[in-house]
Design a protein around this motif. Structure first.
Motif, mmCIF file in Angstrom:
data_model
loop_
_atom_site.group_PDB
_atom_site.id
_atom_site.type_symbol
_atom_site.label_atom_id
_atom_site.label_comp_id
_atom_site.label_asym_id
_atom_site.label_seq_id
_atom_site.Cartn_x
_atom_site.Cartn_y
_atom_site.Cartn_z
ATOM 1 N N THR A 285 -28.986 33.732 63.243
ATOM 2 C CA THR A 285 -27.831 34.119 64.428
ATOM 3 C C THR A 285 -29.127 34.947 65.687
ATOM 4 O OG1 THR A 285 -26.106 35.107 62.362
ATOM 5 C CG2 THR A 285 -26.748 36.608 64.507
ATOM 6 N N LEU A 286 -30.403 35.892 65.148
ATOM 7 C CA LEU A 286 -31.540 36.744 65.755
ATOM 8 C C LEU A 286 -31.812 35.634 66.895
ATOM 9 C CD1 LEU A 286 -32.281 39.311 62.512
ATOM 10 C CD2 LEU A 286 -30.373 39.712 64.936
ATOM 11 N N GLN A 287 -32.495 34.815 66.066
ATOM 12 C CA GLN A 287 -33.070 34.077 67.187
ATOM 13 C C GLN A 287 -32.437 33.143 68.163
ATOM 14 O OE1 GLN A 287 -36.106 32.837 67.493
ATOM 15 N NE2 GLN A 287 -36.893 34.520 65.214
ATOM 16 N N GLU A 288 -31.270 32.886 67.963
ATOM 17 C CA GLU A 288 -30.258 31.861 68.944
ATOM 18 C C GLU A 288 -29.708 33.748 69.919
ATOM 19 O OE1 GLU A 288 -27.613 29.740 71.114
ATOM 20 O OE2 GLU A 288 -28.468 29.580 69.090
ATOM 21 N N ARG A 289 -29.868 34.906 69.772
ATOM 22 C CA ARG A 289 -29.539 36.035 70.522
ATOM 23 C C ARG A 289 -30.377 36.015 71.263
ATOM 24 N NH1 ARG A 289 -26.785 38.764 73.754
ATOM 25 N NH2 ARG A 289 -26.637 40.744 73.792
ATOM 26 N N ILE A 290 -31.648 35.734 70.359
ATOM 27 C CA ILE A 290 -32.925 36.380 71.377
ATOM 28 C C ILE A 290 -33.183 34.882 72.426
ATOM 29 C CG2 ILE A 290 -35.532 35.661 71.501
ATOM 30 C CD1 ILE A 290 -35.679 36.815 68.466
ATOM 31 N N ARG A 291 -33.004 33.729 71.971
ATOM 32 C CA ARG A 291 -32.617 32.919 73.154
ATOM 33 C C ARG A 291 -31.782 33.124 74.715
ATOM 34 N NH1 ARG A 291 -33.761 29.182 68.390
ATOM 35 N NH2 ARG A 291 -31.713 28.974 68.217
ATOM 36 N N GLU A 292 -30.151 33.032 73.562
ATOM 37 C CA GLU A 292 -29.765 34.158 74.508
ATOM 38 C C GLU A 292 -30.125 34.784 75.477
ATOM 39 O OE1 GLU A 292 -25.851 35.162 72.883
ATOM 40 O OE2 GLU A 292 -25.496 33.007 71.380
ATOM 41 N N LEU A 293 -30.763 36.256 74.946
ATOM 42 C CA LEU A 293 -30.674 37.182 76.110
ATOM 43 C C LEU A 293 -32.774 36.611 76.789
ATOM 44 C CD1 LEU A 293 -31.201 40.329 73.362
ATOM 45 C CD2 LEU A 293 -29.738 39.901 75.566
ATOM 46 N N ASP A 294 -33.396 35.515 76.349
ATOM 47 C CA ASP A 294 -34.286 35.399 77.303
ATOM 48 C C ASP A 294 -33.333 34.130 78.642
ATOM 49 O OD1 ASP A 294 -36.249 36.070 75.469
ATOM 50 O OD2 ASP A 294 -36.788 33.849 74.429
ATOM 51 N N GLY A 295 -32.551 33.907 78.369
ATOM 52 C CA GLY A 295 -31.786 32.994 79.290
ATOM 53 C C GLY A 295 -31.166 33.768 80.410
ATOM 54 N N GLU A 296 -30.595 34.960 79.595
ATOM 55 C CA GLU A 296 -30.191 35.773 80.061
ATOM 56 C C GLU A 296 -31.266 36.563 81.451
ATOM 57 O OE1 GLU A 296 -27.612 39.645 80.196
ATOM 58 O OE2 GLU A 296 -26.724 38.569 78.875
ATOM 59 N N LEU A 297 -31.895 36.993 81.146
ATOM 60 C CA LEU A 297 -33.234 37.947 81.415
ATOM 61 C C LEU A 297 -34.469 36.719 82.941
ATOM 62 C CD1 LEU A 297 -35.617 39.971 82.225
ATOM 63 C CD2 LEU A 297 -36.875 38.880 80.732
ATOM 64 N N SER A 298 -34.057 35.074 82.669
ATOM 65 C CA SER A 298 -34.520 34.443 83.868
ATOM 66 C C SER A 298 -33.288 34.264 84.771
ATOM 67 C CB SER A 298 -34.821 32.871 82.469
ATOM 68 O OG SER A 298 -35.816 33.223 81.671
ATOM 69 N N ARG A 299 -32.304 34.428 84.074
ATOM 70 C CA ARG A 299 -31.031 34.520 85.720
ATOM 71 C C ARG A 299 -31.285 35.447 85.931
ATOM 72 N NH1 ARG A 299 -28.869 32.296 80.837
ATOM 73 N NH2 ARG A 299 -27.425 34.096 81.129
ATOM 74 N N LYS A 300 -31.711 37.297 85.957
ATOM 75 C CA LYS A 300 -31.716 38.347 86.245
ATOM 76 C C LYS A 300 -33.004 38.332 87.539
ATOM 77 C CE LYS A 300 -28.736 41.165 83.148
ATOM 78 N NZ LYS A 300 -28.520 42.280 82.894
ATOM 79 N N GLU A 301 -33.346 37.203 86.459
ATOM 80 C CA GLU A 301 -35.316 37.928 86.945
ATOM 81 C C GLU A 301 -34.879 36.631 88.757
ATOM 82 O OE1 GLU A 301 -38.192 36.770 84.466
ATOM 83 O OE2 GLU A 301 -38.385 38.425 84.246
ATOM 84 N N LEU A 302 -34.667 35.490 88.725
ATOM 85 C CA LEU A 302 -34.475 34.573 89.469
ATOM 86 C C LEU A 302 -33.431 35.431 90.568
ATOM 87 C CD1 LEU A 302 -34.402 31.741 90.780
ATOM 88 C CD2 LEU A 302 -32.243 30.885 89.107
ATOM 89 N N THR A 303 -32.119 35.611 90.286
ATOM 90 C CA THR A 303 -31.322 36.676 90.717
ATOM 91 C C THR A 303 -31.997 37.487 91.759
ATOM 92 O OG1 THR A 303 -29.791 36.217 89.290
ATOM 93 C CG2 THR A 303 -29.220 37.574 91.181
#
Length: 97
Positions: A44-62
């Protein structure tokens, strides 16, 4: 008389071994359940980390596309990488089989 004390001693040791075996078997079951629970939590925590990494990448791109200095270079590199990937896909689609 000495034979009886030896037999009694052996019986006591056997009882102790049986009790230890039962106790350790119960402990093994508990630890196995705990391990499975921790594995599930880890997934569960690993999945949450992947989600947060994706969100961070999208925010950095934005932010980069919006004009943020440091993130702008990262955003530009990512957009270029994505464009190359799209170009490769288009080239593969255009190839005769």
């Amino acid at each position: 008389m000495a034979e009886k004390s030896v037999i009694i001693n052996i019986e006591n040791r056997i009882r102790q071994l049986v009790d230890d075996h039962k106790r350790l078997s119960e402990l093994c079951v508990e630890l196995t359940a705990q391990r499975e629970s921790l594995k599930a939590e880890n997934r569960t925590l690993q999945e949450r980390i992947r989600e947060l990494d994706g969100e961070l990448s999208r925010k950095e791109l934005t932010e980069g596309l919006a004009g943020g200095g440091h993130n702008r270079e990262k955003a530009r590199a990512r957009v270029n990488r994505l464009m190359r990937e799209v170009d490769k896909c288009i080239a593969l689609l255009g190839r005769p089989e």
